[in-house]
Scaffold this motif. Structure first.
Motif, PDB file in Angstrom:
ATOM      1  N   ASN A  96       0.869  -1.176   0.000  1.00  0.00           N
ATOM      2  CA  ASN A  96       0.000   0.000   0.000  1.00  0.00           C
ATOM      3  C   ASN A  96       0.900   1.218   0.000  1.00  0.00           C
ATOM      4  O   ASN A  96       2.124   1.100   0.069  1.00  0.00           O
ATOM      5  CB  ASN A  96      -0.908   0.003   1.233  1.00  0.00           C
ATOM      6  N   SER A 102      -6.967   3.541   2.639  1.00  0.00           N
ATOM      7  CA  SER A 102      -7.931   2.450   2.760  1.00  0.00           C
ATOM      8  C   SER A 102      -8.568   2.104   1.423  1.00  0.00           C
ATOM      9  O   SER A 102      -9.122   1.013   1.264  1.00  0.00           O
ATOM     10  CB  SER A 102      -9.021   2.796   3.778  1.00  0.00           C
ATOM     11  N   TRP A 105      -6.007  -1.170  -1.821  1.00  0.00           N
ATOM     12  CA  TRP A 105      -5.653  -2.457  -1.230  1.00  0.00           C
ATOM     13  C   TRP A 105      -5.734  -3.567  -2.259  1.00  0.00           C
ATOM     14  O   TRP A 105      -6.556  -3.525  -3.166  1.00  0.00           O
ATOM     15  CB  TRP A 105      -6.584  -2.814  -0.055  1.00  0.00           C
TER      16      TRP A 105
END
Length: 115
Positions: A96, A102, A105
């Motif tokens: 990442n 978030s 991924w």
């Protein structure tokens, strides 16, 4: 959502080596510091290593001297060479950005070190 594709995991014995690879889109690769993370069963996610766009690297103390992170500008990948593997390196490894995002991924790749 941006896709990252990790590969290279497997089952190895203590002392063996593995090379993980993370394929990222060109825009991510050229803009962000990239990192490899891992999560062992029952434990928090751990930052293993980072590499800046300029190639500067940092490592967790637990892997320093054994793991090497690098960028391949031709294949647009971020790689993690893991040597002298130990059972405590067993985890799902993911790449990442650093700091992580978030919405960036992949599926991760399982590394199991066992005799």
């Amino acid at each position: 959502q941006v896709q990252l594709v990790e590969s290279g995991g497997g089952l190895v014995q203590p002392g063996d080596s593995l090379r993980l690879s993370c394929a990222a889109s060109g825009s991510i690769f050229s803009i962000y510091t990239m990192g490899w993370y891992r999560r062992a069963p029952g434990k928090q996610r751990e930052l293993v290593a980072t590499i800046t766009t300029g190639g500067s690297t940092n490592y967790a103390d637990s892997v320093k001297g054994r793991f090497t992170i690098s960028r391949d500008y031709t294949k647009i990948t971020v790689n993690l060479q893991m040597n002298s593997l130990k059972p405590e390196d067993t985890a799902v490894y993911s790449c990442n950005t650093f700091p992580l995002r978030s919405d960036f991924w992949g599926q991760g790749t399982q590394v199991t070190v066992s005799s």
